[in-house]
Motif scaffolding. Structure first.
Motif, PDB file in Angstrom:
ATOM      1  N   UNK A  83      44.421  65.927  46.160  1.00 35.52           N
ATOM      2  CA  UNK A  83      45.226  65.234  46.858  1.00 35.52           C
ATOM      3  C   UNK A  83      44.926  64.629  48.188  1.00 35.52           C
ATOM      4  N   UNK A  84      45.440  63.754  49.294  1.00 34.83           N
ATOM      5  CA  UNK A  84      44.256  63.662  50.806  1.00 34.83           C
ATOM      6  C   UNK A  84      45.701  62.906  51.756  1.00 34.83           C
ATOM      7  N   UNK A  85      45.289  62.344  51.950  1.00 33.17           N
ATOM      8  CA  UNK A  85      45.692  61.566  53.855  1.00 33.17           C
ATOM      9  C   UNK A  85      45.777  59.999  53.042  1.00 33.17           C
ATOM     10  N   UNK A  86      47.064  59.510  53.359  1.00 31.38           N
ATOM     11  CA  UNK A  86      46.576  58.096  53.423  1.00 31.38           C
ATOM     12  C   UNK A  86      47.740  57.457  54.583  1.00 31.38           C
ATOM     13  N   UNK A  87      47.420  55.887  55.107  1.00 28.31           N
ATOM     14  CA  UNK A  87      47.633  55.007  55.977  1.00 28.31           C
ATOM     15  C   UNK A  87      48.184  54.067  55.588  1.00 28.31           C
ATOM     16  N   UNK A  88      49.813  54.032  56.152  1.00 34.07           N
ATOM     17  CA  UNK A  88      50.578  52.878  55.598  1.00 34.07           C
ATOM     18  C   UNK A  88      51.591  52.400  56.914  1.00 34.07           C
TER      19      UNK A  88
END
Length: 151
Positions: A83-88
């Protein structure tokens, strides 16, 4: 350059361009946000590996899910959960470092998957509504939608 080198370069270009669909559409087109988030997307294709796809993932294929709230991604590498974070923003995407469980994995599939996930910078959908993760305009990963998990 020799004739043989030119021939091999042209042959390689033809082969690599034929492996993935080139007609893409941005996330904001006919595939709505509700069709993108909260679904599991199973990996069908991974570029840049020396091992055949079926050799990397003989039993289970990796998948990824995107949560709109909190800009979180999660899934399974075929061996470990991650799991992790994304920037879109529109069709640009950047994945933060994935945190994964720590089961030993053989075969290099997990490493290849996470390494490529860290390199991609765009997303799109092909004419079959398959999710493409790209480096610039070159498809590096292709996913098919498989399920919406139980809430």
């Amino acid at each position: 350059m020799t004739k043989k080198a030119v021939f091999l370069l042209v042959l390689f270009s033809i082969i690599s361009s034929s492996c993935c669909p080139t007609k893409t559409k941005e996330v904001t087109s006919t595939l709505g946000k509700s069709d993108f988030y909260d679904y599991a997307w199973e990996l069908e294709y991974l570029s840049g590996t020396r091992i055949a796809f079926e050799g990397l993932y003989p039993e289970q294929k990796p998948f990824i899910m995107f949560k709109e709230s909190g800009s979180q991604f999660s899934g399974n590498t075929s061996c470990n959960g991650y799991s992790g974070k994304y920037t879109k923003k529109e069709n640009s995407i950047q994945f933060g470092d994935a945190i994964k469980t720590m089961i030993f994995c053989e075969g290099g599939g997990e490493e290849a998957f996470l390494k490529m996930l860290g390199k991609v910078n765009k997303l799109a959908f092909d004419s079959d509504n398959k999710l493409l993760l790209l480096i610039d305009d070159i498809p590096m990963m292709r996913f098919k939608k498989i399920a919406k998990p139980q809430q």
